[in-house]
Scaffold this active site. Structure first.
Site, PDB file in Angstrom:
ATOM      1  N   GLY A 187       0.817  -1.179  -0.156  1.00 49.61           N
ATOM      2  CA  GLY A 187      -0.099   0.093  -0.036  1.00 49.61           C
ATOM      3  C   GLY A 187       0.968   1.179  -0.180  1.00 49.61           C
TER       4      GLY A 187
ATOM      5  N   ASP B 270       2.916   2.423   2.318  1.00 46.54           N
ATOM      6  CA  ASP B 270       4.076   2.190   2.824  1.00 46.54           C
ATOM      7  C   ASP B 270       5.023   1.735   1.698  1.00 46.54           C
ATOM      8  OD1 ASP B 270       6.120   2.182   4.781  1.00 46.54           O
ATOM      9  OD2 ASP B 270       5.448   0.032   5.417  1.00 46.54           O
TER      10      ASP B 270
ATOM     11  N   SER C 103      -5.052   3.706   8.011  1.00 46.14           N
ATOM     12  CA  SER C 103      -5.577   2.132   8.458  1.00 46.14           C
ATOM     13  C   SER C 103      -6.855   1.935   7.510  1.00 46.14           C
ATOM     14  CB  SER C 103      -6.415   2.416   9.956  1.00 46.14           C
ATOM     15  OG  SER C 103      -5.240   2.294  10.602  1.00 46.14           O
TER      16      SER C 103
ATOM     17  N   TYR D  75      -5.488  -2.490   6.603  1.00 40.22           N
ATOM     18  CA  TYR D  75      -6.129  -2.541   7.985  1.00 40.22           C
ATOM     19  C   TYR D  75      -7.677  -2.573   8.255  1.00 40.22           C
ATOM     20  CZ  TYR D  75      -1.096  -2.173   9.629  1.00 40.22           C
ATOM     21  OH  TYR D  75      -0.035  -2.722   9.597  1.00 40.22           O
TER      22      TYR D  75
END
Length: 169
Positions: free
Chosen positions: A32, A34, A122, A126
């Site tokens: 993603g 990151d 998130s 997540y």
């Protein structure tokens, strides 16, 4: 009061002082946002993250905390890494998500950053529901005391953009 902007696009191209990375606790890259930040920023970011792991964050960056590194080859000067909580049906973790935004703004203040780009922390792998993630993000940024003049939420797809737009207006 912080000016809030929305952009649909790629956070690695944001022309801001600091880009916030929705990192995993290892700080060593991932998927993603990151992964995109680590790939676009180059090895300088990973080297800085390895240094953090070797010094202050041997066990990784705790959820809700934030720390800065160089931005490497990104247009930004810094990357502020924060670890968002994994969404849970059975446990309210919204305070940790709020902490991601507050602590990222506090790190931006320490750096002297006046413009900051955030992803929807998130809301990807997540699994935080995008409407709730947008509400928490925008409300937190608006009420947090900061020297940051402008926050841009850089949103990857139309659904996220629409959720944030509904919260901002």
């Amino acid at each position: 009061m912080v000016k809030v902007e929305l952009v649909r696009g790629d956070i690695t191209e944001a022309p801001v002082d600091a880009v916030v990375n929705a990192a995993n606790s290892s700080l060593l890259g991932g998927g993603g946002v990151d992964g995109a930040i680590h790939r676009a920023g180059g090895p300088e970011i990973l080297d800085a993250c390895r240094d953090l792991r070797a010094s202050r964050y041997g066990r990784g960056l705790p959820t809700g905390q934030a720390v800065a590194t160089t931005a490497g080859r990104l247009p930004a000067r810094w990357v502020i890494h924060t670890v968002g909580p994994v969404w849970s049906r059975t446990e309210d973790r919204s305070d940790l998500l709020v902490s991601c935004y507050r602590n990222s703004l506090a790190v931006a203040d320490e750096l002297g950053a006046r413009t900051v780009a955030f992803p929807a922390i998130s809301a990807g792998v997540y699994r935080w529901p995008i409407e709730d993630a947008a509400r928490i993000a925008v409300e937190t940024v608006k009420v947090t005391s900061t020297e940051v003049a402008e926050v841009t939420f850089v949103l990857f797809d139309d659904r996220a953009y629409e959720a944030f737009a509904a919260t901002v207006s």
